[in-house]
Write an enzyme that holds these catalytic residues in place. Structure first.
Site, mmCIF file in Angstrom:
data_model
loop_
_atom_site.group_PDB
_atom_site.id
_atom_site.type_symbol
_atom_site.label_atom_id
_atom_site.label_comp_id
_atom_site.label_asym_id
_atom_site.label_seq_id
_atom_site.Cartn_x
_atom_site.Cartn_y
_atom_site.Cartn_z
ATOM 1 N N CYS A 26 0.836 -1.197 0.000
ATOM 2 C CA CYS A 26 0.000 0.000 0.000
ATOM 3 C C CYS A 26 0.868 1.244 0.000
ATOM 4 C CB CYS A 26 -0.936 0.012 1.207
ATOM 5 S SG CYS A 26 -0.066 0.184 2.778
ATOM 6 N N CYS A 29 3.480 1.553 2.738
ATOM 7 C CA CYS A 29 4.713 0.802 2.504
ATOM 8 C C CYS A 29 5.681 1.621 1.659
ATOM 9 C CB CYS A 29 4.404 -0.517 1.786
ATOM 10 S SG CYS A 29 3.361 -1.657 2.710
ATOM 11 N N ASP A 432 9.722 24.967 -34.056
ATOM 12 C CA ASP A 432 10.835 25.333 -34.915
ATOM 13 C C ASP A 432 10.430 25.052 -36.361
ATOM 14 O OD1 ASP A 432 13.591 25.843 -35.699
ATOM 15 O OD2 ASP A 432 13.741 23.681 -35.973
ATOM 16 N N ASP A 644 14.126 20.171 -33.035
ATOM 17 C CA ASP A 644 14.912 18.974 -33.366
ATOM 18 C C ASP A 644 16.418 19.196 -33.362
ATOM 19 O OD1 ASP A 644 14.981 20.585 -35.645
ATOM 20 O OD2 ASP A 644 15.278 18.854 -36.963
ATOM 21 N N ASP A 648 17.990 24.126 -30.566
ATOM 22 C CA ASP A 648 16.652 24.137 -29.964
ATOM 23 C C ASP A 648 16.674 23.729 -28.495
ATOM 24 O OD1 ASP A 648 15.367 24.881 -32.342
ATOM 25 O OD2 ASP A 648 15.267 22.818 -33.039
#
Length: 751
Positions: A26, A29, A432, A644, A648
């Site tokens: 649970c 724990c 971009d 990419d 960037d």
């Protein structure tokens, strides 16, 4: 997209250990194991995932750290497991672990039958000794796990689900033994053996159902692991004279050449040396159509070869392959703890002590109000049983695991839970241009010389200067020169000016190539070709200039115009995002005319195009978008940035959510919280959608988990429930949370 060098090396990451842990039941724990691990000297961070029963620990390098971490887990009362043990549990059959449940059902059913018969007016009872004989093995043999875990919790001065179950069922069993002991001979008495036995059995059943559901939530990881073949066909000797030798994939080296036969999976990442084929990369990118591959093309390990035999030059093995990195990303996301989980951690820290207090108040309240002690005790037992916080600990991690798993299946790799939780709030998407919205492979479409001249010599010089650059425009110049059969020499003394251009020597001459803005800053006279430059920009071309450095200063030698094409489907993807109410912005380093022309082709309005943005300024533009264009404003908008390239990376980091194209650079994917494996703009909307649906599931799960307890505890305390009903409700709460999360596996990206 412009390339730029990183100003400083990234700091070495701290070591990380993934540790499987058995025995957690649970949210309490989870809190206890986290506290135990964080007390180990040198541990910087410890994150526990109840759904995977695992821990991810970040620590400072130290001798025997793994042994100390395992000892800490064991001292906290839980079982540190080896990877082999964890894999065996994951690969277990659907019925694994059901034997204790089956035994419990067999022993408990006779105890329940009289209670069911009573509903039909049939009053009979098993002899007390039979009830005792049936209930005791369930209580102390099948339920031994609860006693062990409860004892460890008590030693740690904390509480968990097992403590509640152990106290509640033991009280019911002990009360039944006491009533049997003090009963007069021949007296018909009501015992509560069935309550304790059935509760233990129902809890075991609930945990078994949870385990089955957990195996389904980790199916995405197992599916990715299964993509790796065991054997590779390695070519021995020069010119294949040594023939093929089958070796385990783990023994393949980067220098090897492999044969991939039709229908086989590609063992590792590499480049095609011989042959032509179609490759199915759907499990890696989500793209259903095969991709054509020929000499020089890259192959990704795990993809399926079509009908052609190819020879592969190995480029990456082991942890460096794309598939290994994908698996790592998904595992990282599933191991991470979402910010919303902090609420659960805070609640679970005080939950069990509060429940024990409520149970004690219930016992005293019923007893002091004149009711029999056994009735008061049963009411308290019911409170303990129904309050078990199993569902609280499962609500968030199961939804995250299901969401990240199904997203990976469709080519969306979610790196961390925080990105998943924030993405659904995004109202602004900045993208971009080059390589993200466009194909990113520009062509040289025009070469203009002032006053005419030998364009072949100028093109050869330009290609020579650009031959060492990875910039898309530089590659376009080199490709155009080679297409005309021109000689491309190696330049010397080359220096790059980030965001502007480069300068270097070709032969005895020194040249500069860069943006028109840079040439304006340098004072290069452009008047001779200014009208032509304006016309080319108006047509959507990106225009650069070339100058020669002479004793009299800089002299314009040429204008070069480059054309790029929008990615297939990019216009439709942007329109779909706008239809969903998202603000769109395209960020480009191009001059405004070229950027507006490309924006028009993509269906963007002029106010949605941000042009002439230097690489270093992209992050500032993202911050500006967050503030709604008001520098003094706070965080008004939630912004996602899609890019990419290396340049960037700052913008990806500055955005609330960074999305990197999988076709881009490793730096971009390292910084971004989400990677789109296909480089398809349409996946941006898919990433935002799976975030929205996953967060919705988390909230639904937390609502139901809290609702069970908030509604169930008062009903139990007021006497409207009995222990059997409470046990069934507790098991149902965990199973319902798991089942609700698994509904995410049916998700598909929006079309």
């Amino acid at each position: 997209m412009n390339t730029a060098t990183l100003s400083a090396p990234l700091p070495a990451p701290l070591p990380t250990l993934d540790l499987a842990i058995g025995g957690m039941t649970c949210a309490s724990c989870v809190s206890r194991v986290e506290r135990a691990l964080k007390k180990v000297p040198g541990v910087h961070e410890a994150t526990i995932n109840l759904a995977t029963e695992s821990a991810r620990i970040v620590f400072a390098p130290s001798d025997q750290m793994e042994a100390r971490l395992r000892r800490a887990v064991r001292d906290a009362g839980y079982e540190p497991r080896s990877p082999a043990q964890a894999d065996a549990l994951e690969d277990a059959s659907p019925w694994a672990g059901f034997a204790p449940v089956a035994i419990g059902l067999v022993l408990s059913t006779p105890l329940v039958l009289p209670m069911l018969a009573d509903l039909f007016g049939l009053h009979w009872m098993l002899p007390a000794w039979v009830q005792f004989a049936l209930a005791t093995p369930v209580q102390f043999i099948l339920g031994a796990r609860f006693y062990r875990a409860a004892w460890h919790a008590l030693k740690a001065r904390s509480g968990n689900m097992d403590l509640l179950v152990a106290i509640g069922t033991s009280a019911g069993w002990a009360l039944s033994v006491w009533l049997w002991w003090v009963a007069q001979p021949g007296q018909m008495m009501h015992l509560y053996f069935e309550a304790s036995a059935v509760v233990v059995t129902l809890v075991l059943l609930g945990k078994w159902l949870e385990a089955r559901a957990k195996r389904q939530t980790t199916s995405a990881i197992r599916a990715l692991h299964s993509l790796r073949p065991d054997v590779a066909h390695v070519l021995r000797g020069a010119h294949d004279r040594g023939g093929e030798t089958d070796l385990p994939v783990a023994e393949v080296l980067v220098t090897d050449r492999l044969v991939v036969r039709p229908g086989e999976r590609v063992p590792v990442d590499g480049e095609v040396l011989e042959g032509h084929t179609q490759v199915d990369e759907s499990m890696l990118t989500g793209e259903p159509l095969p991709v054509s591959k020929t000499v020089g093309d890259r192959l990704t390990g795990g993809s399926i070869n079509g009908d052609g035999r190819v020879v592969l030059q190995v480029r990456a093995v082991g942890a460096e392959t794309v598939l290994a990195q994908i698996i790592r990303l998904v595992e990282d996301a599933q191991a991470a703890k979402a910010p919303i989980q902090r609420l659960v951690d805070q609640v679970s820290a005080v939950f069990v002590p509060v429940v024990l207090g409520i149970a004690l108040v219930t016992l005293l309240g019923w007893w002091l109000s004149g009711h029999p002690f056994e009735l008061a005790l049963i009411r308290a037992v019911t409170v303990l049983v129904i309050a078990c916080p199993c569902a609280l600990g499962l609500a968030t991690p199961t939804a995250i695991m299901a969401g990240t798993g199904v997203a990976a299946k469709h080519g969306i790799l979610i790196k961390d839970a925080q990105a998943l939780e924030i993405a659904h709030k995004v109202d602004t998407v900045a993208l971009d241009k080059t390589g993200t919205l466009t194909v990113g492979q520009p062509r040289l479409v025009a070469l203009e010389l002032p006053g005419g001249g030998d364009d072949a010599a100028v093109l050869a010089a330009a290609a020579s200067l650009q031959s060492g650059s990875e910039h898309p425009l530089a590659r376009a110049v080199v490709a155009a020169a080679r297409a005309r059969g021109l000689t491309v020499a190696a330049p010397t003394h080359v220096s790059a000016v980030p965001g502007r251009g480069s300068e270097g020597e070709v032969g005895a001459q020194r040249y500069l190539i860069g943006s028109l803005r840079w040439f304006d800053e340098l004072g290069v006279p452009l008047a001779a070709l200014a009208p032509r430059a304006a016309a080319l920009q108006h047509e959507g071309a990106t225009v650069s200039a070339m100058a020669e450095r002479t004793p009299d200063g800089l002299r314009l030698r040429a204008l070069m115009a480059f054309g790029d094409e929008p990615k297939p489907g990019a216009r439709e993807a942007l329109a779909a995002m706008r239809a969903r109410g998202l603000r769109l912005r395209m960020i480009s380093g191009d001059n405004r005319g070229a950027a507006l022309a490309m924006g028009a082709r993509l269906g963007l309005q002029p106010d949605e195009v941000m042009a002439e943005v230097l690489p270093g300024d992209k992050a500032a533009k993202v911050v500006e978008l967050k503030r709604g264009g008001h520098p003094a404003a706070g965080h008004i908008h939630t912004v996602a940035f899609v890019g990419d390239g290396v340049n960037d990376a700052p913008a990806l980091a500055a955005a609330d959510v960074g999305l990197a194209m999988g076709t881009g650079t490793d730096v971009a994917m390292h910084v971004a919280g989400i990677t789109l494996m296909r480089g398809d703009v349409a996946l941006v909307a898919g990433a935002l959608d799976i975030s929205r649906r996953t967060v919705a599931k988390i909230r639904q799960n937390l609502f139901w988990a809290f609702a069970y307890n908030v509604a169930g505890i008062p009903l139990a305390a007021l006497g409207f429930l009995n222990p059997v009903m409470a046990g069934a409700a507790m098991a149902l709460s965990s199973v319902s949370v798991m089942s609700n999360a698994l509904l995410l596996k049916r998700w598909k990206p929006p079309q």
